[in-house]
Design a protein around this motif. Structure first.
Motif, PDB file in Angstrom:
ATOM      1  N   THR A  29      30.458  31.503  38.859  1.00  0.00           N
ATOM      2  CA  THR A  29      30.435  30.795  37.587  1.00  0.00           C
ATOM      3  C   THR A  29      29.269  29.813  37.569  1.00  0.00           C
ATOM      4  O   THR A  29      28.776  29.394  38.626  1.00  0.00           O
ATOM      5  CB  THR A  29      31.737  30.020  37.356  1.00  0.00           C
ATOM      6  N   PRO A  30      28.809  29.403  36.377  1.00  0.00           N
ATOM      7  CA  PRO A  30      27.798  28.349  36.321  1.00  0.00           C
ATOM      8  C   PRO A  30      28.264  27.050  36.978  1.00  0.00           C
ATOM      9  O   PRO A  30      27.437  26.301  37.507  1.00  0.00           O
ATOM     10  CB  PRO A  30      27.570  28.156  34.816  1.00  0.00           C
ATOM     11  N   LEU A  31      29.563  26.777  36.963  1.00  0.00           N
ATOM     12  CA  LEU A  31      30.070  25.598  37.676  1.00  0.00           C
ATOM     13  C   LEU A  31      29.840  25.735  39.175  1.00  0.00           C
ATOM     14  O   LEU A  31      29.436  24.782  39.856  1.00  0.00           O
ATOM     15  CB  LEU A  31      31.555  25.396  37.400  1.00  0.00           C
ATOM     16  N   PRO A  65      21.539  29.250  44.840  1.00  0.00           N
ATOM     17  CA  PRO A  65      21.966  29.568  46.216  1.00  0.00           C
ATOM     18  C   PRO A  65      22.931  30.749  46.210  1.00  0.00           C
ATOM     19  O   PRO A  65      23.876  30.787  45.420  1.00  0.00           O
ATOM     20  CB  PRO A  65      22.656  28.281  46.672  1.00  0.00           C
ATOM     21  N   ASN A  66      22.687  31.723  47.083  1.00  0.00           N
ATOM     22  CA  ASN A  66      23.386  33.000  46.903  1.00  0.00           C
ATOM     23  C   ASN A  66      24.245  33.444  48.076  1.00  0.00           C
ATOM     24  O   ASN A  66      24.579  34.629  48.172  1.00  0.00           O
ATOM     25  CB  ASN A  66      22.373  34.095  46.561  1.00  0.00           C
ATOM     26  N   ALA A  67      24.642  32.545  48.965  1.00  0.00           N
ATOM     27  CA  ALA A  67      25.506  32.961  50.071  1.00  0.00           C
ATOM     28  C   ALA A  67      26.826  33.530  49.552  1.00  0.00           C
ATOM     29  O   ALA A  67      27.304  34.571  50.029  1.00  0.00           O
ATOM     30  CB  ALA A  67      25.765  31.781  51.005  1.00  0.00           C
ATOM     31  N   ILE A  68      27.427  32.859  48.576  1.00  0.00           N
ATOM     32  CA  ILE A  68      28.685  33.349  48.001  1.00  0.00           C
ATOM     33  C   ILE A  68      28.443  34.657  47.254  1.00  0.00           C
ATOM     34  O   ILE A  68      29.254  35.593  47.343  1.00  0.00           O
ATOM     35  CB  ILE A  68      29.294  32.290  47.066  1.00  0.00           C
ATOM     36  N   THR A  69      27.334  34.746  46.537  1.00  0.00           N
ATOM     37  CA  THR A  69      26.996  35.981  45.823  1.00  0.00           C
ATOM     38  C   THR A  69      26.880  37.154  46.779  1.00  0.00           C
ATOM     39  O   THR A  69      27.413  38.241  46.523  1.00  0.00           O
ATOM     40  CB  THR A  69      25.687  35.791  45.038  1.00  0.00           C
ATOM     41  N   GLN A  70      26.185  36.941  47.900  1.00  0.00           N
ATOM     42  CA  GLN A  70      26.057  38.017  48.891  1.00  0.00           C
ATOM     43  C   GLN A  70      27.427  38.493  49.359  1.00  0.00           C
ATOM     44  O   GLN A  70      27.694  39.700  49.421  1.00  0.00           O
ATOM     45  CB  GLN A  70      25.234  37.547  50.088  1.00  0.00           C
ATOM     46  N   GLU A  88      21.661  15.947  43.038  1.00  0.00           N
ATOM     47  CA  GLU A  88      21.064  16.490  41.817  1.00  0.00           C
ATOM     48  C   GLU A  88      21.904  17.642  41.266  1.00  0.00           C
ATOM     49  O   GLU A  88      22.577  17.488  40.275  1.00  0.00           O
ATOM     50  CB  GLU A  88      19.628  16.966  42.092  1.00  0.00           C
ATOM     51  N   GLY A  89      21.887  18.794  41.927  1.00  0.00           N
ATOM     52  CA  GLY A  89      22.588  19.947  41.403  1.00  0.00           C
ATOM     53  C   GLY A  89      21.967  20.403  40.094  1.00  0.00           C
ATOM     54  O   GLY A  89      20.848  20.028  39.746  1.00  0.00           O
ATOM     55  N   GLU A  90      22.690  21.229  39.357  1.00  0.00           N
ATOM     56  CA  GLU A  90      22.207  21.673  38.049  1.00  0.00           C
ATOM     57  C   GLU A  90      22.465  20.607  37.002  1.00  0.00           C
ATOM     58  O   GLU A  90      21.675  20.416  36.091  1.00  0.00           O
ATOM     59  CB  GLU A  90      22.909  22.978  37.664  1.00  0.00           C
ATOM     60  N   GLN A 104      27.111  24.761  44.419  1.00  0.00           N
ATOM     61  CA  GLN A 104      26.378  25.295  45.568  1.00  0.00           C
ATOM     62  C   GLN A 104      24.991  24.675  45.696  1.00  0.00           C
ATOM     63  O   GLN A 104      24.475  24.538  46.806  1.00  0.00           O
ATOM     64  CB  GLN A 104      26.283  26.813  45.447  1.00  0.00           C
ATOM     65  N   GLN A 105      24.392  24.283  44.580  1.00  0.00           N
ATOM     66  CA  GLN A 105      23.122  23.563  44.668  1.00  0.00           C
ATOM     67  C   GLN A 105      23.317  22.218  45.349  1.00  0.00           C
ATOM     68  O   GLN A 105      22.508  21.810  46.193  1.00  0.00           O
ATOM     69  CB  GLN A 105      22.540  23.358  43.272  1.00  0.00           C
ATOM     70  N   VAL A 106      24.384  21.530  44.992  1.00  0.00           N
ATOM     71  CA  VAL A 106      24.675  20.236  45.621  1.00  0.00           C
ATOM     72  C   VAL A 106      24.896  20.413  47.112  1.00  0.00           C
ATOM     73  O   VAL A 106      24.357  19.662  47.939  1.00  0.00           O
ATOM     74  CB  VAL A 106      25.898  19.571  44.959  1.00  0.00           C
ATOM     75  N   VAL A 107      25.684  21.406  47.493  1.00  0.00           N
ATOM     76  CA  VAL A 107      25.952  21.659  48.915  1.00  0.00           C
ATOM     77  C   VAL A 107      24.655  21.941  49.665  1.00  0.00           C
ATOM     78  O   VAL A 107      24.409  21.402  50.749  1.00  0.00           O
ATOM     79  CB  VAL A 107      26.944  22.834  49.061  1.00  0.00           C
ATOM     80  N   LEU A 108      23.801  22.800  49.099  1.00  0.00           N
ATOM     81  CA  LEU A 108      22.545  23.140  49.758  1.00  0.00           C
ATOM     82  C   LEU A 108      21.635  21.925  49.889  1.00  0.00           C
ATOM     83  O   LEU A 108      21.009  21.715  50.938  1.00  0.00           O
ATOM     84  CB  LEU A 108      21.835  24.250  48.975  1.00  0.00           C
TER      85      LEU A 108
END
Length: 424
Positions: free
Chosen positions: A229-231, A351-356, A294-296, A236-240
């Motif tokens: 999701t966009p959320l 960030p795409n770890a979850i996507t993978q 920051e995040g999105e 995931q941006q914040v985590v990275l």
């Protein structure tokens, strides 16, 4: 979302099929099979912004730019050779058919690009925008695909270029538009193509699979998209960010709590979630990382006073009709057609770890998914150099990426594709 909503200069429909400001027509130059170059519309603001060149091997830059690789003068495109001399390149003959079509009553502008002399029937691919406001017609992806021998349908997203309507990032509406685009492309290219489907980049990875189901496409390919999701993207941006800055696991978990709280406000369309966000900000008020997040959108929301968010948050941060809890996994489960996913190995924006992992899980469940990852690339499949402080400088699109997309759409497999690796 700050990066997804960045606006760029639109161009008129008439200008897209005629001459660019440097008097060189958009299109493909050189010889097919010998790294031809695509000349396309600008990707930056300003009436005098230079056109862009893009080679099939991924080298990119401004026409007549400081790197001096591609020049345009008096209608002639020339490319610098290994010996430093410039050689004029002929424009590759393409059949370009402008058209207009409707989706939900809105008229959209499209362009079918076909090889002038095709050996057999090439696949047809509809190019689905990311979040950009630049027109799809005249962009580099359609011309790079055409340079690879594909038939391509490009169109201007609603609210951009020569298309009507209001700009939006509502994935379901955009998927309806993309499905209508494929319907129009099939009619225009009737009898001249083999299979038909979609390519979507970035945000197009949310749109193209949904459109493929609606239009009964034969395939769908996605570049640097997400299955979340966009959320979750913001989270995931914040985590990275936290991990890249060297914070420990406990701090990362706490920052994720803050992101989740900000997400509740966003997902409510600024009608609720304020108590949860205020509690998270109080809980971690003394943490040095809190106001560096920051995040999105999380960083912007936690920097605001609650009263301001309640009054004006929605029109400032939530005016694009984004489906914050969009179920990307369900969209993929609804498909039984071949899918290609190509991910950037060090993608900061998506960030795409979850996507993978989700793609691997869907593949294990029997979905026909091919998954490739290109290491040392950021969003857009860009290679980069990185300073000691983490600042990145884009150099080029990674070699092998465009060839992988075209080969897969053609149902061919001719590795290696640069540094890209196929995940089992």
């Amino acid at each position: 979302m700050k990066r997804l909503a960045a606006g760029l200069l639109g161009l008129s429909f008439a200008g897209l099929s005629m001459a660019a400001p440097t008097a060189c027509r958009y299109g493909v130059y050189g010889e097919i099979g010998k790294s031809p170059v695509a000349i396309s519309n600008p990707t930056s603001n300003g009436a005098d912004a230079p056109e862009r060149y893009t080679f099939v091997d991924g080298r990119r830059g401004d026409v007549n730019g400081a790197d001096g690789l591609v020049r345009c003068a008096e209608g002639a495109v020339s490319v610098r050779q290994a010996d430093g001399n410039y050689v004029v390149q002929s424009r590759v003959a393409l059949r370009e058919t402008p058209t207009r079509f409707k989706s939900h009553g809105t008229e959209l502008a499209g362009m079918l690009i076909e090889p002038a002399q095709a050996a057999g029937k090439p696949p047809l691919v509809v190019f689905v925008h990311g979040s950009e406001k630049t027109p799809g017609i005249g962009g580099y992806y359609p011309y790079v695909f055409a340079a690879e021998g594909l038939a391509v349908f490009a169109y201007d997203k609603r609210g951009t270029g020569a298309s009507g309507g209001d700009y939006t990032q509502n994935f379901e509406l955009l998927a309806d538009d993309a499905a209508a685009a494929l319907g129009r492309a099939r009619k225009l290219a009737d009898g001249r193509y083999s299979r038909a489907g979609f390519f979507g980049g970035s945000q197009g990875g949310w749109v193209a699979p949904r459109a493929a189901a609606l239009a009964h496409a034969d395939y769908v390919a996605v570049g640097f998209g997400l299955v979340m999701t966009p959320l979750e993207e913001d989270q995931q941006q914040v985590v990275l960010e936290m991990k890249e800055k060297g914070y420990d696991d406990a701090s990362v978990a706490h920052a994720r709590e803050v992101a989740d709280a900000a997400g509740e406000v966003m997902a409510s369309h600024f009608t609720g979630g304020y108590e949860q966000l205020a509690a998270a900000k109080r809980r971690y008020a003394s943490e040095p990382w809190l106001h560096k997040v920051e995040g999105e959108f999380t960083g912007e929301l936690i920097a605001e006073d609650e009263s301001d968010l309640r009054r004006t948050g929605a029109p400032r941060y939530d005016n694009l009709n984004i489906l914050w809890r969009y179920d990307a996994v369900a969209a993929l489960r609804a498909l039984d057609i071949p899918q290609l996913w190509v991910l950037a190995g060090e993608d900061r924006e998506a960030p795409n770890a979850i996507t993978q992992q989700r793609l691997i899980d869907l593949k294990r469940q029997g979905k026909p998914i091919d998954l490739y990852v290109f290491p040392r690339t950021d969003h857009g499949m860009y290679e980069f150099t990185q300073d000691a402080d983490g600042t990145r400088h884009v150099t080029r699109i990674t070699d092998g990426y465009f060839r992988l997309l075209a080969d897969w759409i053609r149902q061919q497999d001719r590795p290696p594709y640069g540094a890209g690796r196929r995940l089992p």
